[in-house]
Design a protein around this motif. Structure first.
Motif, PDB file in Angstrom:
ATOM      1  N   ASP A 121      -1.100  -4.637  15.207  1.00  0.00           N
ATOM      2  CA  ASP A 121      -0.012  -5.787  14.640  1.00  0.00           C
ATOM      3  C   ASP A 121       0.221  -5.508  13.542  1.00  0.00           C
ATOM      4  O   ASP A 121       1.177  -6.153  12.985  1.00  0.00           O
ATOM      5  CB  ASP A 121      -0.905  -7.200  14.950  1.00  0.00           C
ATOM      6  N   ALA A 122      -0.528  -4.991  12.508  1.00  0.00           N
ATOM      7  CA  ALA A 122      -0.196  -4.913  11.169  1.00  0.00           C
ATOM      8  C   ALA A 122      -0.886  -3.768  10.469  1.00  0.00           C
ATOM      9  O   ALA A 122      -1.853  -3.263  10.774  1.00  0.00           O
ATOM     10  CB  ALA A 122      -0.633  -6.320  10.300  1.00  0.00           C
ATOM     11  N   ILE A 123      -0.112  -3.059   9.349  1.00  0.00           N
ATOM     12  CA  ILE A 123      -0.662  -2.011   8.584  1.00  0.00           C
ATOM     13  C   ILE A 123      -0.476  -2.503   7.086  1.00  0.00           C
ATOM     14  O   ILE A 123       0.731  -2.851   6.709  1.00  0.00           O
ATOM     15  CB  ILE A 123      -0.145  -0.753   9.104  1.00  0.00           C
ATOM     16  N   LEU A 124      -1.534  -2.279   6.418  1.00  0.00           N
ATOM     17  CA  LEU A 124      -1.436  -2.532   4.929  1.00  0.00           C
ATOM     18  C   LEU A 124      -2.016  -1.464   4.180  1.00  0.00           C
ATOM     19  O   LEU A 124      -2.861  -0.556   4.611  1.00  0.00           O
ATOM     20  CB  LEU A 124      -2.433  -3.906   4.741  1.00  0.00           C
ATOM     21  N   GLY A 150       5.621  -5.757  14.613  1.00  0.00           N
ATOM     22  CA  GLY A 150       4.343  -5.703  13.757  1.00  0.00           C
ATOM     23  C   GLY A 150       4.880  -5.178  12.598  1.00  0.00           C
ATOM     24  O   GLY A 150       6.123  -4.734  12.203  1.00  0.00           O
ATOM     25  N   ARG A 151       4.037  -5.640  11.484  1.00  0.00           N
ATOM     26  CA  ARG A 151       4.411  -5.380  10.163  1.00  0.00           C
ATOM     27  C   ARG A 151       3.795  -4.242   9.342  1.00  0.00           C
ATOM     28  O   ARG A 151       2.635  -4.001   9.248  1.00  0.00           O
ATOM     29  CB  ARG A 151       4.176  -6.810   9.260  1.00  0.00           C
ATOM     30  N   TRP A 152       4.329  -3.680   8.491  1.00  0.00           N
ATOM     31  CA  TRP A 152       3.886  -2.506   7.468  1.00  0.00           C
ATOM     32  C   TRP A 152       4.104  -3.001   6.064  1.00  0.00           C
ATOM     33  O   TRP A 152       5.392  -3.456   5.648  1.00  0.00           O
ATOM     34  CB  TRP A 152       4.570  -1.319   7.812  1.00  0.00           C
ATOM     35  N   VAL A 153       3.060  -3.260   5.419  1.00  0.00           N
ATOM     36  CA  VAL A 153       3.217  -3.695   4.081  1.00  0.00           C
ATOM     37  C   VAL A 153       2.398  -2.812   3.048  1.00  0.00           C
ATOM     38  O   VAL A 153       1.330  -2.545   3.087  1.00  0.00           O
ATOM     39  CB  VAL A 153       2.630  -5.306   3.799  1.00  0.00           C
ATOM     40  N   VAL A 154       3.184  -2.482   2.090  1.00  0.00           N
ATOM     41  CA  VAL A 154       2.791  -1.520   0.902  1.00  0.00           C
ATOM     42  C   VAL A 154       2.638  -2.116  -0.323  1.00  0.00           C
ATOM     43  O   VAL A 154       3.780  -2.578  -0.844  1.00  0.00           O
ATOM     44  CB  VAL A 154       3.532  -0.062   0.932  1.00  0.00           C
ATOM     45  N   LEU A 155       1.621  -2.346  -1.092  1.00  0.00           N
ATOM     46  CA  LEU A 155       1.674  -2.581  -2.385  1.00  0.00           C
ATOM     47  C   LEU A 155       1.237  -1.561  -3.326  1.00  0.00           C
ATOM     48  O   LEU A 155       0.150  -0.863  -2.943  1.00  0.00           O
ATOM     49  CB  LEU A 155       0.570  -3.886  -2.715  1.00  0.00           C
ATOM     50  N   ASP A 156       1.829  -1.130  -4.467  1.00  0.00           N
ATOM     51  CA  ASP A 156       1.397  -0.108  -5.397  1.00  0.00           C
ATOM     52  C   ASP A 156       2.172  -0.109  -6.588  1.00  0.00           C
ATOM     53  O   ASP A 156       2.844  -0.969  -6.833  1.00  0.00           O
ATOM     54  CB  ASP A 156       1.624   1.325  -4.630  1.00  0.00           C
ATOM     55  N   LEU A 157       1.578   0.520  -7.321  1.00  0.00           N
ATOM     56  CA  LEU A 157       2.010   0.783  -8.678  1.00  0.00           C
ATOM     57  C   LEU A 157       3.533   1.689  -8.898  1.00  0.00           C
ATOM     58  O   LEU A 157       3.460   2.594  -8.089  1.00  0.00           O
ATOM     59  CB  LEU A 157       1.082   1.260  -9.603  1.00  0.00           C
ATOM     60  N   LYS A 158       4.141   1.337  -9.871  1.00  0.00           N
ATOM     61  CA  LYS A 158       5.345   2.165 -10.058  1.00  0.00           C
ATOM     62  C   LYS A 158       5.599   2.327 -11.518  1.00  0.00           C
ATOM     63  O   LYS A 158       4.812   1.594 -12.277  1.00  0.00           O
ATOM     64  CB  LYS A 158       6.671   1.641  -9.409  1.00  0.00           C
ATOM     65  N   VAL A 159       6.687   2.972 -11.842  1.00  0.00           N
ATOM     66  CA  VAL A 159       6.991   3.106 -13.292  1.00  0.00           C
ATOM     67  C   VAL A 159       8.373   2.149 -13.422  1.00  0.00           C
ATOM     68  O   VAL A 159       9.253   2.363 -12.577  1.00  0.00           O
ATOM     69  CB  VAL A 159       7.371   4.557 -13.910  1.00  0.00           C
TER      70      VAL A 159
END
Ligand SMILES: C[S@@+](CC[C@H](N)C(=O)[O-])C[C@H]1O[C@@H](n2cnc3c(N)ncnc32)[C@H](O)[C@@H]1O
Length: 230
Positions: A121-124, A150-159
């Motif tokens: 259902d979801a990927i994080l 279904g949902r795909w969510v990415v949280l991450d750092l960037k410049v």
């Protein structure tokens, strides 16, 4: 040993050293006072979870996202936590046992080669996917495994976009263990992740957080595919 193995060996060694104190030191990541917990909460909310949902946490580390996910999915749901580093997973396992969760499976694997369970259902993935050179493939494999809607969510750092190179190097010193910082900046993984999500998913949103030092990317598997959520 192949180049990939060597890269992983270095990464695993790095996280083995960090694992014991990760839950404390990560509060200072990537800098003291950084609103990491608020960003995590936002990422989990973006999954749009419901009771009983199944969730894959890619590069889950010690499982810092698990309590936030468990709160919504409850005992009828399921979490699969995937990570390359045995020591990080050992701490995730401690967390699972301490909380008495019986619906969490932990898998030691490279995200790039991980076989996602079907109809999830979801990927994080939080603060990790930009370290994986094959991040576009990981997004594609995950998207193919999602149930319709279904949902795909990415949280991450960037410049941040307008940052001079020297400042970017200072500000992103936190990623030094994974590769040379120059390589990370040049690879611009946040752009790769954004493009892959746009390619593989529908309704993709992209939100820059904390003055462009992080991003939250979210998308859904187009409805109308097999296994649609009601
Ligand atoms: C900064 S930690 C983030 C952990 C967790 N997602 C969090 O938000 O606290 C990065 C994690 O990514 C994992 N990792 C890095 N490369 C990986 C790969 N190719 N496959 C699976 N896990 C990986 C590391 O072992 C580490 O646990």
């Amino acid at each position: 040993m192949s180049q990939i193995d060597r890269r992983h060996e270095h990464l695993i060694q790095t996280y083995r050293k960090k694992a014991k104190h990760y839950d404390v030191t990560s509060r200072l990541y990537p800098a003291p006072g950084y609103p990491q917990r608020a960003q995590r909460l936002r990422a989990v909310r973006a999954l749009g979870l419901r009771a009983g949902d199944s969730v894959v946490d890619v590069a889950c580390g010690t499982g810092l996202n698990f309590p936030l996910i468990e709160k919504v999915i409850g005992p009828g749901g399921r979490i699969v936590g995937v990570d390359l580093t045995d020591a990080m997973l050992a701490h995730a396992q401690d967390r699972v046992e301490a909380n008495g969760w019986s619906n969490v499976s932990l898998v030691q694997a490279d995200a790039a080669g991980f076989g996602f369970p079907a109809e999830v259902d979801a990927i994080l993935s939080t603060y990790a996917l930009s370290q994986v050179p094959e991040c576009a493939e990981v997004i594609a494999h995950g998207a193919a495994a999602l149930s319709g809607g279904g949902r795909w969510v990415v949280l991450d750092l960037k410049v941040p976009g307008s940052t001079p190179g020297w400042l970017a190097q200072l500000g992103t010193a936190a990623v030094r263990p994974f590769a040379s910082i120059d390589e990370w900046i040049m690879r611009r993984p946040w752009e790769v992740i954004r493009a892959a999500m746009q390619e593989e998913l529908a309704d993709v949103s992209w939100t820059e957080l904390c003055f462009g030092t992080a991003f939250l990317a979210a998308g859904s598997r187009a409805p109308g595919t097999l296994g649609d959520r009601e």
